[in-house]
Design a protein around this motif. Sequence first.
Motif: not given
Length: 750
Positions: A332, A334, A336-337, A340, A522, A524, A529, A622, A626, A647, A651
């Motif tokens: 878990t 930033g 990882r985000a 993704a 970055s 999103i 979301h 994650h 969300i 991040m 998000e």
Amino acid sequence: MYDMYVKDSVAALPGTRQEGIAALAPYPPDMAVFLAPPRCAFNDEGVPYHLKPVGYHPSTIVYYALAQWNAYLITHEELHRQRFLAQAHWLVEQEVRTGADASGWPVSFPRPDSHVSGSWLSASAQGCALSVLVRAYQLTHEELFLEVAQRAMRSFERDILDGGVSAPVGEKGVFFEEVAVYPATHALSGCIFALIGLHEWQLYSGSPLAIEGLIARAVSTLRDLLAAFDAGFWTYTHLLHKPLASASDLALQIALLEALASYDGCEYCASVAARWRSYQTRAGSRLRYLVTSRAISARQALWGRVRAALFPAPQASPVTRVCVAVTAFPVTGGIRAVLAGVAHATRGAWQIEYLTQAVGANAQDYSIQQFGTKYMASSQFPGAWLYTMAGFWKLLSLMRHGAGYQVILPQDGVFTAAFSALAGRMLGIRVVCIDHGSLTLLDSPTYRAERVQALAAKPWSRPRYLLARLRYMAYWPSFSVAARIAVRLVDHLLIPGVAGDSVEESCQRLGIHPSRITRFGSMIDSERHSVPDVISRAALRAEKGIAADAIVIALTCRLAPEKGLDIALEALSLALAPLSSTQRARVRVVIAGDGPLRQQVAAAIVERGLGATCVLWGETTHEDVISLLGLSDIFLYTSRRGACLSMAVLEAMASACAVVATSEPLSNVHLLSAGRGIALPANDAQQLGQALTRLISDPVLCRQMGTTARNYVASYHSPTVFRRTLLRATYWSGLDELLSVTRQPAAVLR
């Protein structure tokens, strides 16, 4: 030499008109060197074509046309006029539409120094074609030449990804690429040829503001990059691999710079041209060039044989094989985000495999290669060097056994990037580092203090603590050495954030040229979301034991000193104090995350009397993050230290939360401006508390702020925008794919 006779030559030619550019002016550089080479043949109309490989090269044709034009102005012979017009008519007949209002002349010849597959556009061919077409119109007054020139000019306004020849540089810069594919080579001669063509079209067409602005941006970018072409004794042809220019290339660069200086009065370009001209006459410079170029050729030839013997040849693949090197995955946070987002944005174009020292939970959905042991952590000495060596050997082993990576994508600018860059240079693989703020830690006293505090908090014996401090003292020189290895060998750096957030200064101190840095937003996925409706939100809240009418404030972070949880709890106390008892009872604060301060945070919640308001969710997936953001009204971010882009903030914005955040990192100020949120100084609990009180008391403002933030993220941080960033930094050569959609019926090359 042309300036001496142009006036008399123009006056002597029949049918000339003194309008627009100097009517029937000679082309500035001496174009004799560009006459068709010996192995070129000519078709029945007098258009040159190459024999090996067989085909028409637009650059050769436009160079030949301009050489014939200059010869015509000197001799007034009809033969040169006819040859010139033959090339101009070829351009009209072989025009290929690259869009509704744009066109060009694709090149299908291979370029060993560039990642080229299929067709590509050339900035020099496009620019010189403008010069040819304008002159053809002034010679014949045929409107068709102007119509084609107008469409060709559009290729300079378009990104390479959209069928143009322009590559972005920095925040506002632009460079016209001799080989319009990515990664951009930034070849000097091609860009100047393009600028000359645009200058001539601008002068002819009455200086439209759009063209004037484009030229100004390109010239400014060129001036900023000129120093990078200077080797101190010679010049480089382009900036991608920085090959030394041949003697003829250097002469061309000088002539083109002088021509450009004559167009826009750039004294800096003229001074650089004068310095480079001195390289041609200095015996020391010429000797150093000969020795260096021969040594480079010998080294490349030798290592090419070694590489061919040790590693299998790369296999053709419909997708790009990418190795993502990262300290731990999946975990878990930033990074990882971001990863993704990388996987989502490049779906169908990339095949991704992860290389990591620590494999986290839920790894079954990924292709992961592991290296090293648990003692080889990159956060302490000497484990960081063991980590680096283990990662390096694992990469070599994977390639030796046919992994076939075409890109390595390390996820920090220090130890992971160091071993990735070393392996990449040996293997001839492009290495693009996504740095998440690691490089800024070199000069961060706050980070060093945090590390010391973290050691002091350990329940260790005195000898063990002293040993850890000694290891920590040795860690910083290692950190610095690894950073310098990485920034020297990495091909390109992708750094999230905004200009002016101090990242550029850190890169400058490390000697990273701006042409090797791309700042980006970055990604999103706003669709992921999603914002639940009233009924769905109530159901989500019911699952978590939260009332439907509650005012939910979310914090998602690691429970560590740099995250400012003490400031967050103080701000929450101050925010609740002026509220009525009814409002206070509705507020629920959810803190998602785990870390070394969990016990302290839990104790502080009780101490401040927030036990009925705050709940600690602990380590959270994650998906759960969300879900939490979807059921929340307000997002609170209190970090004391940060770099690049948060991040967590992005998000929360994508989830339509009203965000209250510190200005660490500075990008938060940019993200939350224009009513998209509230950014306040770090460590200021008083202002943070006041902002929370305001939002808790004004639900309408909360919703407006959240909606505005979500719309912004959807526009500027979408998968489409991020995909373009990744393709620019890695590989893209898809003009044929664009042409298959936009190509109009055109004549077959004769």
